[in-house]
Design an enzyme around this catalytic site. Structure first.
Site, mmCIF file in Angstrom:
data_model
loop_
_atom_site.group_PDB
_atom_site.id
_atom_site.type_symbol
_atom_site.label_atom_id
_atom_site.label_comp_id
_atom_site.label_asym_id
_atom_site.label_seq_id
_atom_site.Cartn_x
_atom_site.Cartn_y
_atom_site.Cartn_z
ATOM 1 N N GLU A 1 14.732 -15.233 0.648
ATOM 2 C CA GLU A 1 15.112 -16.252 1.631
ATOM 3 C C GLU A 1 14.147 -17.434 1.571
ATOM 4 O OE1 GLU A 1 14.733 -14.356 5.412
ATOM 5 O OE2 GLU A 1 16.300 -12.895 4.954
ATOM 6 N N ASP B 1 0.829 -1.200 0.000
ATOM 7 C CA ASP B 1 0.000 0.000 0.000
ATOM 8 C C ASP B 1 0.874 1.265 0.000
ATOM 9 O OD1 ASP B 1 -2.809 0.972 0.388
ATOM 10 O OD2 ASP B 1 -1.972 1.865 2.197
HETATM 11 C C1 NOJ Z 1 -4.451 2.952 -0.854
HETATM 12 C C2 NOJ Z 1 -5.565 2.001 -0.572
HETATM 13 O O1 NOJ Z 1 -5.844 1.272 -1.740
HETATM 14 C C3 NOJ Z 1 -6.709 2.842 -0.105
HETATM 15 O O2 NOJ Z 1 -7.915 2.137 -0.065
HETATM 16 C C4 NOJ Z 1 -6.348 3.419 1.239
HETATM 17 O O3 NOJ Z 1 -7.376 4.292 1.667
HETATM 18 C C5 NOJ Z 1 -5.047 4.206 1.147
HETATM 19 N N1 NOJ Z 1 -4.035 3.544 0.385
HETATM 20 C C6 NOJ Z 1 -4.500 4.457 2.538
HETATM 21 O O4 NOJ Z 1 -4.024 3.271 3.080
#
Ligand code: NOJ
Length: 558
Positions: free
Chosen positions: A272, A221
């Site tokens: 790993e 993310d």
């Molecule tokens: C991207 C994620 O896909 C989204 O849903 C989220 O709100 C933001 N990052 C923050 O984590």
């Protein structure tokens, strides 16, 4: 299929043929996929119970949006414990069972890792709040003194991606207002400080925790956001750009060069382990050329191709981004990926036919202009999918798009839950419209999402016709189109093909050959003659008197 699928064998794929180079990866948004315990929120046992349908669909892997312990302020992207399952989704034992059941069906499993920020309920952040400014506890996050005479103004002008300031002031243990902490997203999502080695160590531990359990990879993310410009200069983003990033001149909190060392380090951790474990970065960066830096040979394996997702349904623009993607990723030895929908964007069965600009994150609501009629918009979406699934590389499919689900624009205001909606005071609708629980059975409570009829977001009545069981028997359904496309893609090895454009079809028509297949996408608005002697393998819409109609893609043997 059974346990003959030993997905973690060291020799399970030859170099250059690793699964992630050509895989079709199905995104499960767990809270909206299948709800086993009937509380209105999907869960891990629900996923296990529906794996058969996914195997039947013909995908290679699933990616699960976060199911870890979380107060759910941002639907799980606010993690309080990275190494446990939130009770609303089940238990670690449920996860292990789901993973095993998926592997037994030959489906790989990717989990979502959220390293840019945690929840404010994470033990580290709670410790930071009770510790003194400058303490080790505070140094795991980004705490700063305020500006103004008494520190009453935030450290700089950065705005949260969900709206409002990106800084929140804390009350110190002595009861006085004190420092500010950075949160690029909601105030309940404090950003980690990646200049602190302790944060690196903690994430290596978290990676190993899930790798030890047998996951095949991670979707990372905000992969472009972990490192911040240490001068913290003021910055005002372009309001027309995607809210998650991607501006020509990167924001001081995105695309900082230091971020790449983190993924080199993680790649070593993955290596790993036996088998081909993969990292896929969610990096909203300015172009595919910039994006390719995330997938250099010693970094991640894949990044989401958001430039492709954002491209309009227009032949020249699509051709351009397809070419640039193949070149940019090819130059670093990585596959391109292709994606049209996910849990952060308006579903492509609506988006590709919107007549008004709708920057990512804005969403649509009951009064939004230019919402298309469903039937036409689905036909266009099907043509777009048939084009995407023919492209060489790896493709992502978001749950429900195989049913032709549209964006639910008509959610009642009091049901909306996206922090974007609240932080912009309703100015932006946000992302709830693509997150509504998906329909399985036309006549069952909550369309078979569960047996109680509860659903955390209301499902529209019009989805009766789109329920999976209603589509099964209909050879013309979106579901059967996806099944056909996925099966042919595998059979003909299109994911490992090499694209060669064919120029014969005039403006507005994209045509190429790959893996012995001729693909024609008619974006021109008028019908196109089928090439002589061609055998139609699959068509995204019925042919019109033997011609390829507008908004139709065909795969041909010729
Ligand atoms: C991207 C994620 O896909 C989204 O849903 C989220 O709100 C933001 N990052 C923050 O984590």
């Amino acid at each position: 299929m059974t346990s003959q699928h030993d997905l973690h064998h060291a020799t399970d794929s030859a170099p250059g043929r690793e699964w992630w180079r050509s895989a079709v990866i199905y995104q499960i948004y767990p809270r909206s996929f299948a709800d086993h315990n009937g509380d209105g929120l999907g869960d891990l046992p629900g996923i296990t119970s529906r794996l058969e349908e996914l195997q039947e669909l013909g995908i290679d892997a699933i990616w699960l949006s976060p199911f870890m312990t979380s107060p759910q302020k941002d639907a799980g992207y606010d993690v309080a414990d990275y190494c446990d399952v939130d009770p609303i989704f089940g238990t670690l034992a449920d996860f292990d069972q789901m993973l095993q059941a998926a592997h037994a069906r030959g489906i790989r499993v990717i989990v979502d890792l959220v390293p840019n920020h945690s929840s404010d309920q994470h033990a580290w952040f709670q410790q930071a709040l009770t510790a003194a400014p400058g303490s080790q506890e505070r140094k795991r996050y980004i705490f700063r003194e305020g500006t103004g005479e008494n520190g009453e103004l935030p450290p700089n002008n950065w705005q949260s991606i969900f709206g409002g300031p990106a800084w929140t002031r804390v009350t110190e243990p002595d009861g006085n207002l004190g420092q500010w902490y950075l949160h690029l997203f909601d105030s309940s999502q404090p950003d980690f400080d990646w200049s602190n080695q302790e944060v690196h160590e903690e994430f290596r531990r978290i990676l190993r925790f899930w790798l030890d359990r047998g996951v095949d990879g991670f979707r990372v993310d905000v992969a472009h956001g972990l490192v911040k410009d240490q001068d913290f200069p003021d910055y005002t983003p372009d309001p027309e750009a995607a809210s998650m990033g991607g501006e020509q001149t990167p924001a001081p909190y995105f695309e900082q060069p230091g971020v790449h060392q983190i993924y080199r380090d993680w790649r070593e951790v993955l290596e790993e382990y036996d088998g081909d474990r993969a990292l896929c970065g969610e990096a909203w960066v300015s172009s595919v050329d910039a994006m390719a830096q995330w997938v250099r040979p010693d970094e991640m394996h894949q990044t989401f191709n958001f430039e492709y997702l954002l491209a309009p349904w227009e032949a020249e623009e699509l051709k351009d981004i397809i070419d640039r993607s193949i070149n940019a990723f090819g130059a670093v030895g990585a596959p391109s990926t292709w994606v049209l929908s996910n849990h952060d964007v308006v579903r492509h069965a609506t988006r590709l036919s919107l007549t008004e600009e709708n920057p990512q994150g804005t969403g649509i609501g009951p009064d939004s202009p230019g919402i298309p009629a469903h039937q036409d918009a689905v036909q266009r979406a099907q043509a777009a999918t048939a084009l995407m699934l023919a492209l060489p590389g790896s493709a992502y499919v978001y749950q429900g798009e195989e049913l032709g689900l549209d964006e639910v624009h008509d959610l009642p205001a009091d049901t909306r839950q996206d922090p974007t909606w609240f932080r912009t005071e309703g100015e932006k609708y946000g992302r709830d419209g693509c997150r509504v629980p998906i329909p399985w059975e036309a006549e069952a409570p909550a369309f078979g999402f569960n047996t109680t009829g509860e659903a955390w977001l209301p499902q529209p009545q019009r989805w009766t016709a789109l329920a999976r069981d209603a589509q099964r028997a209909d050879p013309q359904s979106t579901l059967n189109l996806y099944r056909q496309l996925l099966s042919l893609r595998k059979q003909r090895d299109l994911g490992s093909g090499a694209l060669e454009w064919v120029q014969d079809y005039g403006p507005g028509v994209l045509a190429f050959r790959s893996a012995g297949t001729l693909v024609i996408a008619n974006i021109s608005g008028s019908p196109v003659e089928l090439p002589e002697g061609a055998e139609v393998l699959v068509a995204s819409a019925p042919l019109e008197d033997g011609r390829i109609g507008a908004d139709t893609t065909v795969w041909l043997e010729q």
